[in-house]
Design an enzyme around this catalytic site. Structure first.
Site, PDB file in Angstrom:
ATOM      1  CG  ASP A 128      -1.736  -1.108   1.410  1.00  0.00           C
ATOM      2  OD1 ASP A 128      -2.857  -0.963   1.506  1.00  0.00           O
ATOM      3  OD2 ASP A 128      -1.106  -2.101   1.696  1.00  0.00           O
ATOM      4  CB  THR A 168      -5.079  -4.240   2.482  1.00  0.00           C
ATOM      5  OG1 THR A 168      -5.154  -2.601   1.876  1.00  0.00           O
ATOM      6  CG2 THR A 168      -3.775  -4.199   3.174  1.00  0.00           C
TER       7      THR A 168
END
Ligand code: NAG
Length: 311
Positions: A46, A118
């Site tokens: 990320d 995620t």
């Protein structure tokens, strides 16, 4: 050449580079997971993918406002080879709708989710993962670039040959994906890991023939566009503007619609609140939206603030 077109062309090139970073982190075996808040994970992928996208777009378009999920980041700067200057040639060949062609760089707001899904990424549900770059003008989502880094991973063993990039411009259409509608039934897609009694009550009232629980707003909208689900139902303030800007524009460009649970447009001005307080309701075809809006129970409507009202 219009500015917005060059911005989108740069984003299409940059998400591909960000997707490679996401794969490199996965295959390095060290995800660098931290828990930002309760059940809100962030990994090295990320962080690095956002740096790649933000550094690339801000280098070429310094006056554009860019808002990323991972915020302004400290520590290591973007590596030189993360900064993408290329403009995707296919985007440059298009002719933008006239209302978008003259937009000034400073009037574009860019919403970046470098890695949507995620949790699923850390759990190996790789097709739920998308890289999202959305563009808004005058508060409206007008263009979306969606990269699915692990697309076809069950058939294609080489990770660097997996993946696809789709983009859409409202009023122009979508590229890299072929819109379809489900043949029958009433199929609803919703959250996999953030369910609640309100969400369940809403879905139950809609009497679906099937419920698909998957991660990622990007992935759910791809299911709508590709004819695997009719509606995406999420009456919860749990997702943010960077989760919905690119998917909303892609879906609208494909003929669908995405609003909050009350049927109000989600606004993407630079100074808006980041959470989507009114939840999300999206349909594969625009004309299906009113029916789903009518089916939202009153109790669910009351549980979610109307636009502009904060919790
Ligand atoms: C998926 O990968 C397989 C194996 O390489 C390939 O034959 C197929 O064309 C790929 N499908 C798509 C949709 O890219």
């Amino acid at each position: 050449m219009s500015t917005l077109q060059r911005v989108i062309a740069n984003a299409v090139a940059a998400v591909d580079r960000a997707g490679r970073i996401v794969k490199e982190v996965l295959h390095s075996g060290s995800l660098g997971i931290i828990d930002k808040a309760q059940d809100d994970l962030q990994t090295e992928a990320d962080r690095s993918a956002q740096k790649c996208i933000v550094a690339s777009l801000s280098k070429s378009f310094p006056r554009m406002k860019i808002i990323g999920e991972e915020g302004a980041q400290e520590g290591m700067a973007a590596k030189d080879d993360w900064i993408v200057k290329e403009l995707d040639g296919a985007v440059l060949k298009e002719t933008l709708p006239s209302d978008l062609a003259g937009v000034d760089e400073k009037d574009i707001v860019c919403w970046v989710d470098p890695l949507d899904g995620t949790k699923e990424y850390t759990q190996g549900l790789l097709d739920h993962v998308t890289v999202l770059v959305g563009f808004a003008v005058g508060g409206k989502a007008v263009a979306g670039v969606v990269h699915q880094p692990f697309y076809n991973y069950t058939k294609q063993a080489d990770p660097f040959k997996q993946g696809r990039t789709m983009w859409g411009i409202v009023g122009l259409g979508v590229r890299g994906i072929t819109p379809a509608v489900p043949a029958s039934g009433k199929i609803i897609t919703t959250t996999r890991s953030h369910s609640s009694p309100t969400i369940n009550a809403c879905i139950e009232a809609m009497k679906p023939t099937e419920v698909i629980r998957v991660g990622g707003a990007g992935h759910k909208v791809l299911l709508l566009i590709e004819g695997q689900a009719h509606a995406y139902v999420f009456p919860s303030p749990g997702c943010k503007k960077w989760d919905t800007c690119a998917p909303e524009a892609l879906l609208e460009a494909a003929g669908g619609a995405l609003t909050d649970i009350h049927g109000s447009k989600i606004l993407y001005h630079a100074d808006v609140d980041h959470p989507n307080w009114g939840g999300v309701l999206a349909t594969c075809k625009r004309d299906l939206l009113p029916q789903y809006l009518r089916e939202v129970p009153e109790s669910v409507r009351q549980a979610l603030p109307v636009l502009g009202q904060k919790l």
